[in-house]
Design an enzyme around this catalytic site. Structure first.
Site, short mmCIF file in Angstrom:
data_model
loop_
_atom_site.label_atom_id
_atom_site.label_comp_id
_atom_site.label_asym_id
_atom_site.label_seq_id
_atom_site.Cartn_x
_atom_site.Cartn_y
_atom_site.Cartn_z
CB VAL A 638 8.24 -76.91 25.71
CG1 VAL A 638 7.57 -78.26 25.66
CG2 VAL A 638 9.38 -76.91 26.71
N GLY A 644 19.23 -70.52 24.23
CA GLY A 644 19.12 -71.87 23.69
C GLY A 644 17.69 -72.36 23.73
CB VAL A 646 12.92 -74.79 27.11
CG1 VAL A 646 12.44 -75.47 28.38
CG2 VAL A 646 13.57 -73.47 27.45
CE LYS A 660 18.23 -71.06 30.62
NZ LYS A 660 18.13 -70.01 31.63
CG ASP A 756 14.82 -61.19 30.35
OD1 ASP A 756 14.22 -60.17 29.94
OD2 ASP A 756 15.06 -62.17 29.63
#
Ligand SMILES: *[C@@H]1O[C@H](CO)[C@@H](O)[C@H](O)[C@H]1NC(C)=O
Ligand SMILES: *[C@@H]1O[C@H](CO)[C@@H](O)[C@H](O)[C@H]1NC(C)=O
Ligand SMILES: *[C@@H]1O[C@H](CO)[C@@H](O)[C@H](O)[C@H]1NC(C)=O
Ligand SMILES: *[C@@H]1O[C@H](CO)[C@@H](O)[C@H](O)[C@H]1NC(C)=O
Ligand SMILES: *[C@@H]1O[C@H](CO)[C@@H](O)[C@H](O)[C@H]1NC(C)=O
Length: 951
Positions: A638, A644, A646, A660, A756
């Site tokens: 998704v 990496g 998910v 994740k 972030d």
């Protein structure tokens, strides 16, 4: 004794244990037996196994061997409810809704169920008076007796139920006055916690008591339609500022409408039609949140078109048939951005009908039959009715608008379509689901009792409802899909939609599943998109239960055991041991979390230091996650990021999760990973995505989060998700995200800087509650008094705080900067850097504070819906620009942000704290004290904020 012995004994002696130690209290067993004797169609598990709690009778929920919930909706139960219900003295929830075969009175013994918090009997055929003993239910929060045949008066003792949140007595045969306190008697005015008075469709008479309303009340819905109430509307109504829906229509109310009605600025739906109200037409100026207004068929004085016709920017529907209006209709009315329907039939409106040059594409109907209109500018493309106006007497008589009459009764149809598949031909009673599987759906009707819209042709709303329902039941693994059909609107303007819910997995539902679905719809644990509130659900019977074959564990060995029992005291000792063991086993079986003890899997012997300190977080093996994510298949992929990918996964409990999985390059050291999960496991807030578990196995590092249904804020802003974000929704999202960040900065210990923040890291759940995600880069402040961290600069271009970039000094204010950029995205729906242009600079340059909307029209996202719907926008711009100040000290803190956004919400006519029925926020239950958590089958439900005070 050898560890194994008890296991062996347990296997052998289980049957005896069960017989000798009936777990459920005798009182409860007797009570249930008595109920069973008086009802037909009780579930087959009732009586075929000896113990209600231990053997898990359908519809029974227990704690400590006591029955605390009895939930049997839609079972086709027939019979009466006897006073023996009082035997179930620990009962907290009684839900027998949608059993039309349940008749007779509600026994007065109901009053002895002192722990009852939910009494839900809607859609049965109970009759006779509501027993006054109901007032002794001090713990009652939900009282739903609607759609029965109760008669007599409303007992004044209900006023003593101080915790009552929802009072629904609608659609009965209740008569007499609405009771208020006085002369030592209690009354409904004492229910200061109550948010819902649903008393419509009865035979109540007398005036609406002035005493019923005061500023102490927290009412949001006051719906009294279709009774015989007379007298005037009390002016005390005007002080209940929390009100959102007022329905007094179809009564015999007279007198003037109180002049302070327009003090109720949160009201969205106002129905006063079909009364005998007199005096000047109501002044609705300032009710800027009004969506649906119906004042038709009253005896107001002849009056000129009121000024508020042109100023109520949220208005979707204006109904003032037969209200003695005169003069010309201002063309500004037709420019209101959300207007869908105008019905001003049978008035004295004259002059020219001037539609103006505004956009009227959303306007479906203008009905002006029987007025004095003599000319028309011809600019409207929708349905216009002008029959019986002077314009139709003359040469214009052949015009189409002079020929058609009252088309408003034509209801468009809506039917859920198949999801890109060909419907299967199904046998006999099975139905093909939207996913083209044959199954037996559970059916019922959704009834929207005060719609806020009237553009019934617009199918996007039904589609959104469909998606919302599907996501809700899918996330609980209760359904595979849902289908809507048979849209109707009745004379009270109630909208109805038939709902079919298709089973997940098998072709039919179990009793537990039907109970759970009916109960979640019936008690409003499920909430539809805001414009469908208020609503209720009326379930049908389900006829195709999959009755799971009963386990035969209590079968044969009785004889042997009874023989063995002669063995005497040694046996007593053994039984004691077995019992201790059994209790232990039970505790163990309680939660998957315990079985998956992270302390066990964290292999300490590799010298990585101490075991992680985790609260309620599950340690998964690689194998498990492989299975739950369908081998990390592409279909479950998704999203991805620097770290990496998910994947979506489904745990055995049915919970959807986002997994994740770190790239090989982004694998952090064991110590770092441990620190991170320890940190994340401590973070719990409804505006933060919570950690469900982790995997540290076979060189993999994975974090398992709750799955958030509606994807990222960015998807919604870019139009990708199909969710419409108007100004109100954007404000709620900003507030949610700000609250989440404020929690990280100010309430976590040590504080957490996100590092972030961006629109792809703000997720929206199925009620559009914002949830901040991805603390993957998070750093906690160290507690040695340093207020910043020097680290390698991390973050995303476009959101990076220039100060941090240059100095590498990280503080919370870097998150504030990035949040300011997100606010600009909320305003413009543009990416922070688009075609080489930086959004912060773009807004700064275009901004002119002397002009309307700061001269930013060109930059603003049209989907916001300009007009009054954007009140507070300038302040929002000011706040965003403060966040992106170069000088760190000039940026506000997150808690200051939260306060200011709350103020802006007030300006926009929203109440940020009372998360009301017409808001789209959801509330995750964290405490198990609330009565709503006692639902026997829904331990982890999402609970509507409107049911619970969330401060
Ligand atoms: C336990 O329950 C069963 C069935 O309800 C009953 O036959 C039995 O007598 C009970 N045993 C005890 C010890 O109460
Ligand atoms: C409901 O129960 C009654 C009486 O037990 C039965 O006659 C009727 O057929 C049932 N209805 C449905 C729809 O199952
Ligand atoms: C308007 O509502 C406020 C808040 O409840 C109340 O204090 C005030 O008296 C009301 N004004 C009028 C004119 O009723
Ligand atoms: C209507 O209400 C507004 C706001 O309270 C007030 O300013 C205005 O004077 C009122 N108009 C009339 C005609 O009473
Ligand atoms: C419309 O009605 C108003 C009030 O009755 C009157 O003053 C006005 O002259 C009328 N206008 C036209 C064009 O007939």
């Amino acid at each position: 004794m050898d560890q194994r012995t008890p296991v062996f004994l347990l296997l052998t002696f289980v049957p005896f244990l069960v017989l000798a130690n009936n777990q459920t209290s005798v009182e409860d067993v007797t009570g249930l037996r008595s109920l069973k004797d008086q009802w037909t169609n009780t579930p087959p598990s009732w009586g075929s196994t000896p113990d209600p709690c231990e053997d898990g009778w359908d519809g029974i929920g227990c704690t400590n061997a006591r029955v605390i919930t009895l939930t049997l909706p839609s079972m086709n139960l027939t019979g009466t409810l006897s006073g023996d219900i009082q035997q179930l003295s620990e009962l907290q929830k009684l839900d027998l809704s949608y059993n039309k075969g349940l008749t007779g009175p509600l026994p007065q013994e109901i009053g002895s169920l002192k722990n009852l918090s939910q009494l839900i009997l809607m859609g049965c055929k109970f009759s006779g008076p509501i027993p006054p003993t109901i007032g002794s239910l001090q713990e009652l929060v939900v009282l739903s007796l609607n759609s029965n045949r109760f008669s007599g008066t409303i007992p004044s003792s209900i006023g003593k139920i101080s915790k009552l949140y929802l009072l629904d007595l609608a659609e009965n045969k209740l008569e007499g006055p609405i009771p208020v306190s006085g002369g030592g008697e209690p009354g409904l005015d004492m229910l200061s916690q109550c948010k819902h008075f649903h008393l419509g469709m009865n035979k109540l008479s007398g005036p609406i008591p002035s005493k019923l309303f005061s500023s102490n009340m927290s009412l949001i819905h006051v719906v009294f339609e279709s009774n015989n109430l007379n007298g005037s509307i009390p002016s005390s109504l005007g002080v209940v500022q929390s009100l959102e829906v007022v329905r007094f229509d179809n009564n015999m109310l007279s007198g003037h409408v109180p002049v302070n009605l327009n003090n109720l600025t949160s009201v969205s739906q106002l129905f006063l039609s079909n009364n005998k109200l007199s005096g000047p037409a109501p002044n609705l100026t300032g009710m800027n949140f009004l969506h649906y207004v119906d004042l038709s068929n009253n005896s107001f004085d002849v009056s000129d078109v009121p000024p508020w016709f042109s100023t109520l920017e949220s208005l979707t529907t204006l109904m003032m048939e037969n209200t003695q209006l005169r003069g010309e209709i201002p063309s500004a009315l037709f420019s209101l951005p959300n207007l869908q329907t105008v019905v001003l039939r049978n008035n004295k409106l004259n002059g020219t009908l001037d539609i103006g040059t505004g956009d009227t594409s959303q306007l479906d109907l203008i009905d002006l039959e029987q007025n004095l209109i003599s000319a028309y500018d011809g600019r409207y493309n929708g349905t216009l009715l002008l029959m019986k106006n002077p314009i139709c007497n003359k040469s214009g008589a052949s015009r189409i608008y002079c020929k058609i009459s009252k088309s408003s009764d034509v209801i468009p149809s809506y039917n859920t379509t198949s999801n890109n598949c060909v419907p299967s031909p199904c046998t006999s009673n099975q139905v093909s689901s939207p996913n083209c599987k044959c199954a037996y759906p559970y059916e019922g009707t959704l009834i929207f009792t005060a719609p806020s819209f009237s553009d019934l042709k617009n199918s996007t709303r039904y589609k959104e409802l469909e998606k919302n329902l599907t996501d809700f039941f899918l996330s609980k693994q209760l359904a595979d899909s849902v289908s809507l059909s048979n849209l109707t609107k009745d004379s009270l303007s109630y909208l109805r939609l038939s709902l079919e819910i298709f089973p997940h997995g098998q072709d039919r539902f179990t009793r537990k599943e039907v109970s759970s679905i009916a109960s979640q719809l019936g008690t409003h644990i499920y909430q539809p998109p805001e414009y469908f509130e208020p609503f209720y659900f009326m379930g049908g019977y389900y006829q195709h239960f999959a009755d799971v074959p009963l386990e035969s564990k209590k079968s044969s060995n009785v004889g042997i055991i009874v023989g063995a029992a002669a063995g005497g005291s040694v046996l007593v000792l053994i039984f004691l041991l077995i019992k201790v063991y059994a209790i232990r086993q039970k505790r163990r079986a309680k939660g998957a979390a315990d079985q998956n003890n992270p302390f066990v899997k964290w292999d300490v012997d590799k010298g990585s230091g101490s075991i992680p300190q985790l609260k309620g977080v599950i340690s998964f093996s690689f194998k498990e996650l492989l299975k739950y994510s369908n081998n990390f298949s592409e279909g479950n992929d998704v999203g991805s990021g620097g770290y990496g990918k998910v994947y979506r996964g489904t745990l055995p409990t049915g919970q959807l999760v986002a997994i994740k999985r770190a790239h090989k390059e982004s694998i952090q050291g064991r110590h770092q990973f441990k620190t991170e999960i320890e940190l994340l496991s401590r973070v719990h807030h409804k505006n933060l995505v919570s950690l469900v578990g982790f995997c540290f196995d076979r060189g993999e590092e994975m974090l398992v989060y709750e799955y958030v249904a509606n994807g990222t804020l960015k998807d919604s802003l870019s139009g990708q998700s199909g969710i419409r974000l108007d100004w109100k929704r954007r404000l709620k999202i900003a507030l949610g995200a700000a609250r989440g960040l404020a929690y990280l900065h100010e309430l976590c210990d040590p504080p957490i800087i996100h590092r972030d923040i961006k629109s792809t890291n703000i997720l929206l759940d199925n009620r559009l509650t914002a949830k901040v995600s991805d603390f993957g880069l998070s750093k906690s402040m160290d507690d040695n008094g340093r207020d910043h961290l020097s680290t390698q600069v991390k973050g995303t271009m476009g959101y990076l705080d220039p100060e941090y970039y240059m100095t590498q000094r990280l503080t919370e204010k870097s998150d504030v900067y990035a949040f300011g950029v997100v606010m600009l995205e909320l305003l413009t729906a543009r990416r922070p850097i688009e075609q080489g242009k930086y959004i912060v600079r773009g807004v700064r340059m275009a901004m002119d504070k002397t002009k309307d909307l700061y001269n930013l029209q060109q930059l603003l996202d049209p989907a916001i819906g300009l007009g009054m719907a954007v009140r507070g926008l300038e302040r929002f711009v000011d706040l965003a620009m403060m966040c992106v100040e170069e000088e760190v000290a000039n940026r506000p803190t997150m808690s200051e942000m939260v306060k200011e956004i709350e103020t802006i919400m007030h300006l926009a006519g929203l109440n940020p704290n009372v998360e009301s029925a017409s808001s789209s926020a959801s509330y995750e239950m964290s405490s198990s004290k609330d009565p709503y958590t006692n639902d026997a089958f829904d331990y982890s439900g999402v609970f509507p904020a409107s049911k619970i005070d969330s401060q």
